[in-house]
Design an enzyme around this catalytic site. Structure first.
Site, PDB file in Angstrom:
ATOM      1  N   GLU A  97     -41.325 -20.106  13.189  1.00 33.42           N
ATOM      2  CA  GLU A  97     -42.754 -20.313  12.962  1.00 33.42           C
ATOM      3  C   GLU A  97     -43.080 -19.647  11.635  1.00 33.42           C
ATOM      4  O   GLU A  97     -42.803 -18.457  11.455  1.00 33.42           O
ATOM      5  CB  GLU A  97     -43.625 -19.713  14.071  1.00 33.42           C
ATOM      6  CG  GLU A  97     -45.096 -20.069  13.837  1.00 33.42           C
ATOM      7  CD  GLU A  97     -46.096 -19.327  14.725  1.00 33.42           C
ATOM      8  OE1 GLU A  97     -47.256 -19.747  14.750  1.00 33.42           O
ATOM      9  OE2 GLU A  97     -45.726 -18.324  15.358  1.00 33.42           O
ATOM     10  N   ASP A 122     -52.826 -21.535   5.954  1.00 35.72           N
ATOM     11  CA  ASP A 122     -53.893 -21.309   4.972  1.00 35.72           C
ATOM     12  C   ASP A 122     -54.141 -22.594   4.168  1.00 35.72           C
ATOM     13  O   ASP A 122     -53.190 -23.219   3.691  1.00 35.72           O
ATOM     14  CB  ASP A 122     -53.501 -20.179   4.008  1.00 35.72           C
ATOM     15  CG  ASP A 122     -53.410 -18.834   4.722  1.00 35.72           C
ATOM     16  OD1 ASP A 122     -53.955 -18.710   5.835  1.00 35.72           O
ATOM     17  OD2 ASP A 122     -52.790 -17.899   4.167  1.00 35.72           O
ATOM     18  N   THR A 128     -52.304 -20.994  19.824  1.00 31.03           N
ATOM     19  CA  THR A 128     -52.193 -19.861  18.895  1.00 31.03           C
ATOM     20  C   THR A 128     -53.514 -19.084  18.926  1.00 31.03           C
ATOM     21  O   THR A 128     -54.511 -19.557  19.480  1.00 31.03           O
ATOM     22  CB  THR A 128     -51.940 -20.351  17.452  1.00 31.03           C
ATOM     23  OG1 THR A 128     -53.170 -20.809  16.893  1.00 31.03           O
ATOM     24  CG2 THR A 128     -50.910 -21.466  17.398  1.00 31.03           C
TER      25      THR A 128
HETATM   26  N1  SAM Z   1     -50.412 -19.070  12.970  1.00 32.07           N
HETATM   27  C1  SAM Z   1     -51.437 -18.104  13.371  1.00 32.07           C
HETATM   28  C2  SAM Z   1     -52.439 -18.754  14.279  1.00 32.07           C
HETATM   29  O1  SAM Z   1     -52.463 -19.988  14.355  1.00 32.07           O
HETATM   30  O2  SAM Z   1     -53.189 -18.031  14.955  1.00 32.07           O
HETATM   31  C3  SAM Z   1     -52.092 -17.478  12.137  1.00 32.07           C
HETATM   32  C4  SAM Z   1     -52.884 -18.392  11.260  1.00 32.07           C
HETATM   33  S1  SAM Z   1     -53.459 -17.619   9.742  1.00 32.07           S
HETATM   34  C5  SAM Z   1     -54.760 -18.656   9.214  1.00 32.07           C
HETATM   35  C6  SAM Z   1     -52.171 -18.042   8.589  1.00 32.07           C
HETATM   36  C7  SAM Z   1     -51.078 -17.007   8.511  1.00 32.07           C
HETATM   37  O3  SAM Z   1     -50.043 -17.500   7.684  1.00 32.07           O
HETATM   38  C8  SAM Z   1     -51.549 -15.700   7.889  1.00 32.07           C
HETATM   39  O4  SAM Z   1     -51.162 -14.626   8.717  1.00 32.07           O
HETATM   40  C9  SAM Z   1     -50.848 -15.676   6.534  1.00 32.07           C
HETATM   41  O5  SAM Z   1     -50.566 -14.361   6.083  1.00 32.07           O
HETATM   42  C10 SAM Z   1     -49.600 -16.467   6.823  1.00 32.07           C
HETATM   43  N2  SAM Z   1     -49.007 -17.120   5.630  1.00 32.07           N
HETATM   44  C11 SAM Z   1     -49.664 -17.905   4.750  1.00 32.07           C
HETATM   45  N3  SAM Z   1     -48.841 -18.317   3.768  1.00 32.07           N
HETATM   46  C12 SAM Z   1     -47.625 -17.794   4.042  1.00 32.07           C
HETATM   47  C13 SAM Z   1     -46.366 -17.838   3.390  1.00 32.07           C
HETATM   48  N4  SAM Z   1     -46.199 -18.514   2.239  1.00 32.07           N
HETATM   49  N5  SAM Z   1     -45.323 -17.182   3.944  1.00 32.07           N
HETATM   50  C14 SAM Z   1     -45.493 -16.477   5.086  1.00 32.07           C
HETATM   51  N6  SAM Z   1     -46.673 -16.372   5.747  1.00 32.07           N
HETATM   52  C15 SAM Z   1     -47.728 -17.025   5.236  1.00 32.07           C
END
Ligand code: SAM
Length: 211
Positions: free
Chosen positions: A43, A117, A191
């Site tokens: 994930e 994001d 999630t």
């Molecule tokens: N997946 C979780 C959920 O659905 O509840 C969290 C969603 S949150 C909006 C997006 C997460 O992706 C954040 O914690 C962010 O730090 C991480 N993220 C974004 N771009 C990333 C990258 N290039 N590599 C690793 N993590 C990333």
């Protein structure tokens, strides 16, 4: 995701047996970390880990790796893992842009992207986890039969992603604009963001992409 600095988060991750601090060292050898040859599912952007922890506890014959960019968020997942001690789950704090340094060609069976994001500015499109640039990376690390599953309540990001799947030369296996009222919802694991946004009445979009 709030990016509040959590004191000691980085140290907690570095000391844990469940986080892999130098993931490049395991490229092509991840089965040794888990002590078996079971399939490995990732994930990317795992956040506080609710989704991957539930999957890992339901499917002990699959190995799971949660990738997250920020220690302050990942440390919350680690706190839960300390209690549950799921043997088939590990975490990596890294930016997914470097994913090909960490996994060998075909080493991964499935990739989950949940509520990624949006990076709304056009000039940042290549940072979106469903951009063609990311699909090119997934193409290398995924086994031939592997797939990408993506969920979001963000319709512009979802529409962009549908186009990118095709631009990357992949196929759309299944698509829904209202997951919770579709037959794709069987076995759905929610999630943190999915719980939050579906409570607000936002429909959840989902696609499954294969090659
Ligand atoms: N997946 C979780 C959920 O659905 O509840 C969290 C969603 S949150 C909006 C997006 C997460 O992706 C954040 O914690 C962010 O730090 C991480 N993220 C974004 N771009 C990333 C990258 N290039 N590599 C690793 N993590 C990333």
């Amino acid at each position: 995701m709030r990016l509040r600095n959590v004191r000691g988060a980085r140290e907690a991750l570095e000391e844990s047996d469940y986080t892999i601090n130098v993931p490049e060292e395991n490229k092509g050898r991840w089965h040794e970390i888990f002590g078996n040859d079971n399939e490995i599912h990732l994930e990317i952007g795992t956040g506080k880990g609710r989704f991957i922890m539930e999957l890992a506890s339901k499917n002990p014959d699959i190995n799971y790796i949660g990738i997250e960019k920020f220690s302050s968020v990942l440390v919350r997942a680690l706190e839960k893992q300390r209690e549950m001690e799921l043997p088939n789950l590990r975490f990596i704090r890294m930016d997914a842009e470097k994913i090909e340094d960490v996994f060998e060609n075909g080493e991964i069976g499935r990739i989950y992207l949940n509520f990624s994001d949006p990076w709304p500015k056009d000039r940042h499109a290549k940072r979106r986890l469903t951009s063609r640039q990311f699909f090119a990376r997934y193409n290398n690390i995924l086994a031939k039969t592997g797939r990408v599953e993506f969920k979001t309540d963000n319709r512009p990001l979802f529409d962009f992603s549908l186009e990118e799947v095709e631009a990357a030369g992949w196929k759309l296996d299944s698509v829904t604009y209202d997951l919770h009222n579709s037959d794709m919802n069987d076995g759905n694991v929610m999630t943190e963001y999915e719980i939050k946004f579906s409570k607000l009445g936002n429909p959840i979009n989902k696609l499954i992409a294969t090659r």
